[in-house]
Design an enzyme around this catalytic site. Structure first.
Site, mmCIF file in Angstrom:
data_model
loop_
_atom_site.group_PDB
_atom_site.id
_atom_site.type_symbol
_atom_site.label_atom_id
_atom_site.label_comp_id
_atom_site.label_asym_id
_atom_site.label_seq_id
_atom_site.Cartn_x
_atom_site.Cartn_y
_atom_site.Cartn_z
ATOM 1 C CB VAL A 109 -0.938 0.030 1.231
ATOM 2 C CG1 VAL A 109 -1.809 1.269 1.207
ATOM 3 C CG2 VAL A 109 -1.802 -1.227 1.281
ATOM 4 C CB CYS A 110 2.479 3.433 -1.919
ATOM 5 S SG CYS A 110 2.061 3.454 -3.658
ATOM 6 C CB ALA A 111 0.625 8.130 -1.869
ATOM 7 C CB THR A 130 4.020 0.502 -4.071
ATOM 8 O OG1 THR A 130 4.060 1.577 -3.138
ATOM 9 C CG2 THR A 130 4.184 -0.781 -3.308
#
Length: 99
Positions: free
Chosen positions: A6-8, A13
């Site tokens: 999970v990233c922005a 990612t």
């Protein structure tokens, strides 16, 4: 092992995800990995064993862990920046052992 990253927004990612896939394959490990943004993880987390969070969204770690109920950890900034797959794999194995 099934890992949800999970990233922005899921973009940075995705790059890490490809490097991790290559490393795991070289080591002979089965890996199912997906990179998503913060707005998507709640729709797909049920299909995964662990959640790994990019450093840019580590401030949401507690919330993600509570929402998913899965072993969850933030990837250290340096390991994330250089895609240090061996260290990230160690963290993933540690999380998976908690499952």
């Amino acid at each position: 092992m099934k890992i949800l990253l999970v990233c922005a927004g899921g973009m940075s990612t995705s790059i890490l995800m490809k490097k991790m896939e290559t490393y795991w394959k070289e080591k002979g490990h089965a890996l199912d990995i997906k990179a998503v943004g913060l707005s998507e993880y709640q729709d797909v987390y049920q299909k995964y064993d662990i959640v790994m969070v990019g450093p840019q969204v580590s401030y949401r770690l507690k919330e993600i862990k509570e929402n998913t109920g899965l072993p969850t950890a933030a990837i250290p900034s340096f390991d994330y920046a250089i895609a240090n797959s061996p260290n990230i794999m160690k963290l993933a194995d540690k999380l998976y052992a908690e499952k």
